[in-house]
Every structure is written in C-alpha cells, then in structure tokens.
Design a protein around this motif. Sequence first.
Motif, PDB file in Angstrom:
ATOM      1  N   ASN A  81      -3.408  41.305  53.552  1.00 55.48           N
ATOM      2  CA  ASN A  81      -2.661  42.352  54.257  1.00 55.48           C
ATOM      3  C   ASN A  81      -1.342  42.655  53.568  1.00 55.48           C
ATOM      4  O   ASN A  81      -0.926  43.805  53.488  1.00 55.48           O
ATOM      5  N   GLY A  91      -5.893  38.780  56.585  1.00 59.28           N
ATOM      6  CA  GLY A  91      -6.515  39.053  57.875  1.00 59.28           C
ATOM      7  C   GLY A  91      -8.004  38.822  57.784  1.00 59.28           C
ATOM      8  O   GLY A  91      -8.633  39.158  56.776  1.00 59.28           O
ATOM      9  N   SER A 109     -10.438  37.666  65.621  1.00 61.92           N
ATOM     10  CA  SER A 109      -9.558  38.117  64.545  1.00 61.92           C
ATOM     11  C   SER A 109      -8.539  37.029  64.299  1.00 61.92           C
ATOM     12  O   SER A 109      -8.135  36.338  65.246  1.00 61.92           O
ATOM     13  N   TYR A 111      -5.115  35.721  61.504  1.00 61.53           N
ATOM     14  CA  TYR A 111      -4.209  35.958  60.382  1.00 61.53           C
ATOM     15  C   TYR A 111      -3.805  34.602  59.829  1.00 61.53           C
ATOM     16  O   TYR A 111      -3.363  33.734  60.567  1.00 61.53           O
ATOM     17  N   GLU A 135      -5.270  52.352  57.840  1.00 61.89           N
ATOM     18  CA  GLU A 135      -5.504  51.016  58.418  1.00 61.89           C
ATOM     19  C   GLU A 135      -4.822  49.946  57.574  1.00 61.89           C
ATOM     20  O   GLU A 135      -4.183  49.036  58.110  1.00 61.89           O
ATOM     21  N   GLU A 136      -4.945  50.022  56.267  1.00 61.97           N
ATOM     22  CA  GLU A 136      -4.296  49.047  55.379  1.00 61.97           C
ATOM     23  C   GLU A 136      -2.781  49.122  55.501  1.00 61.97           C
ATOM     24  O   GLU A 136      -2.094  48.097  55.508  1.00 61.97           O
ATOM     25  N   ARG A 139      -1.746  47.423  58.778  1.00 61.65           N
ATOM     26  CA  ARG A 139      -1.795  45.956  58.654  1.00 61.65           C
ATOM     27  C   ARG A 139      -0.660  45.448  57.765  1.00 61.65           C
ATOM     28  O   ARG A 139      -0.087  44.387  58.021  1.00 61.65           O
ATOM     29  N   GLU A 142       2.516  45.525  59.943  1.00 63.86           N
ATOM     30  CA  GLU A 142       2.441  44.500  60.985  1.00 63.86           C
ATOM     31  C   GLU A 142       2.561  43.094  60.399  1.00 63.86           C
ATOM     32  O   GLU A 142       3.067  42.188  61.061  1.00 63.86           O
ATOM     33  N   ALA A 143       2.110  42.901  59.167  1.00 52.99           N
ATOM     34  CA  ALA A 143       2.215  41.582  58.520  1.00 52.99           C
ATOM     35  C   ALA A 143       3.675  41.162  58.385  1.00 52.99           C
ATOM     36  O   ALA A 143       4.005  39.984  58.548  1.00 52.99           O
TER      37      ALA A 143
END
Length: 168
Positions: A81, A91, A109, A111, A135-136, A139, A142-143
């Motif tokens: 991610n 992820g 799911s 991480y 989407e990438e 992520r 959010e990472a």
Amino acid sequence: MNTVKYVKDSQVEMTELILPSDANPLGFLLGGRLMHWIDICAAMSAMKHSGKVVVTASVDELNFLCPIKIGEVVILKASVNRVFRTSMEVGVKVFAMNPLTGEIRHANSAYLTFVAIDENGKPVPVPPIVPETDEEKRRYEEALLRRQQRLKHKEEIKNVRKQRVNNP
C-alpha cells in the motif's frame, strides 16, 4: 537511489483448499492457520516489491467476517500500500470461495508492516511505490494514517511502561 515501482508490480495471489487438518472441530478454518497464510502472502508481496528479505514488524487488527468451511477455497490477495523508508505496509484481502457454486465472500482484511533487511539483519531502504488507480491512492493515503496511529500507540505504551518503572 532506488527506482520507483508500482503497486501492480507487488501484487501476489495465493489460494488454499481448506482440508480437515486446517479446521477446528466444527469444520471451520482455524484463525491461526489463516493468520499464517496472511503473513506468508504479505511477505511475498513485500519481498517482490523490495527485492530483499523482509521481516514482519506489525500486524494491525484482524477481523474475521465470516467462517470458512472445509472444502472451500481461500483466496488471498496482497499488495504493497505504501513505502516509508525501510518499511512497507502491505494490505491483504481474503476471500472464501465455494468451489461447487462459485460463490465468493469477503472473509478478512489485514494490514501488515514489513521491514526490508540486508544479509546482516539491518534495515535497508525500500524503493518508493506509486499508486495509479483511485483504489490504490486511497489505500496509499490511509496507510499513512494507520502508520501514525501505530507510532502514537507505540509511544503511549512506552510512556506507560516508563511510568511503571518510575512509580512502582
């Protein structure tokens, strides 16, 4: 410096058939077995991205969304991610598939954070990663938030332990 790599280049997919030896007495996949597979799949993604041996540094919360039965197939999909300096967040999304009907359910799911190491076990820099799809990119953003939470939590734990030592 290291060359830039893309999320799609770190993608790994793993499949496992659930056998009786993978299950509890009720016929459902053991949580520990799934955690083992998640770690392996994530580590392969991190190694694929970094080109280095990696070690698991942390695992964020795991939520088991539905039971997986003997005879079903587990599909694990992992990708990096975000890269920090020597660490990477990976992820993993887990699906359960009924091989007779083709029905697929999202089962889990997770991480995980990995650190790339050299032959002496010392952390080494990891190539940056470029997210391309929406989407990438989500992520990727959010990472950073998850990393900030992990570091904050680590500092809080350190402070509690320090207080215990100073005030027995």
